[in-house]
Design a protein around this motif. Structure first.
Motif, PDB file in Angstrom:
ATOM      1  N   ARG A  36      -9.464  -1.741  -1.695  1.00 23.51           N
ATOM      2  CA  ARG A  36      -8.950  -1.107  -0.475  1.00 23.51           C
ATOM      3  C   ARG A  36      -7.578  -0.483  -0.709  1.00 23.51           C
ATOM      4  O   ARG A  36      -6.924  -0.040   0.234  1.00 23.51           O
ATOM      5  N   GLY A  37      -7.118  -0.480  -1.958  1.00 24.95           N
ATOM      6  CA  GLY A  37      -5.859   0.177  -2.285  1.00 24.95           C
ATOM      7  C   GLY A  37      -4.638  -0.714  -2.155  1.00 24.95           C
ATOM      8  O   GLY A  37      -3.499  -0.216  -2.142  1.00 24.95           O
ATOM      9  N   ARG A  60       0.873  -1.184   0.000  1.00 26.18           N
ATOM     10  CA  ARG A  60       0.000   0.000   0.000  1.00 26.18           C
ATOM     11  C   ARG A  60       0.901   1.222   0.000  1.00 26.18           C
ATOM     12  O   ARG A  60       1.726   1.387   0.903  1.00 26.18           O
ATOM     13  N   ASP A  61       0.758   2.055  -1.039  1.00 30.21           N
ATOM     14  CA  ASP A  61       1.632   3.222  -1.219  1.00 30.21           C
ATOM     15  C   ASP A  61       3.089   2.734  -1.286  1.00 30.21           C
ATOM     16  O   ASP A  61       3.417   1.923  -2.134  1.00 30.21           O
TER      17      ASP A  61
END
Length: 201
Positions: free
Chosen positions: A109-110, A74-75
């Motif tokens: 949810r990314g 995530r990121d």
């Protein structure tokens, strides 16, 4: 000169009844403190409530379902998610599920994955509490962010299991040096602590 007390004796040299009563009372009380012995075996009822779960085991629902843990991207970091499954698969099957990437719900949810195109994995085996992952191909430029995330995904996912303490990598039967979150490389078995800076605080 110190005078010594002399027991008072009744006629005939016997102790008085008044002195015998405390001694007899003490004997009766001591006899009552013993553990009774049964003639026949008896059933002992366990205390109410569940027995505590030993450390390092997977908590299961009453229907037997357990958590299968994964670390996805995530990121610029890693995120831990779990999926409820009927039973925790073996280490190799767990790794294959990780390689398949996040499902639709997890993507919404990314969550993403750095594994495809970064690390080609042949399989994994468990010896004791060390999971060894066989790598067919890995990037030549160790330390790239996506490569660190890819190896971090594998290490963090497998060490979430109750039967895995660390993860080692090898290629062509030889230990493989892989990057850690601090930019260094290691051929030793790794743990989630090696990728702690990438995990949520």
């Amino acid at each position: 000169m110190t005078r010594r007390a002399v027991p008072v004796r009744a006629a005939g040299g016997r102790p008085t009844v008044r002195r015998l009563v405390p001694a007899l009372l003490a004997v009766v009380l001591l006899a009552g403190c013993g553990v009774p012995v049964d003639d026949e075996p008896r059933l002992v009822q366990p205390p109410p409530g569940r027995f505590p779960t030993p450390a390092g085991t997977t908590t299961a629902d009453p229907d037997g379902r357990v958590d299968e843990p994964f670390c996805f991207v995530r990121d610029d970091g890693l995120a831990v998610v779990t999926r409820r499954v009927d039973g925790l698969p073996g280490v190799d099957a767990h790794l294959q599920h990780l390689l398949a990437g996040p499902d639709q719900t997890e993507r919404r949810r990314g969550l993403a994955t750095a594994l495809p195109g970064t690390v080609a994995v042949a399989g994994a085996a468990l010896a004791g509490t060390v999971a060894t992952v066989d790598v067919r191909q890995a990037g030549e430029e160790t330390g790239r962010n996506d490569e660190v995330l890819a190896f971090g995904q594998i290490v963090c996912s497998l060490t979430q299991r109750p039967d895995v303490d660390s993860v080692a990598f090898r290629r062509d039967g030889e230990p493989l040096e892989v990057p850690r979150a601090d930019g260094s490389v290691s051929a030793l078995p790794l743990t989630a602590a090696d990728y702690r800076p990438l995990l949520p605080r």
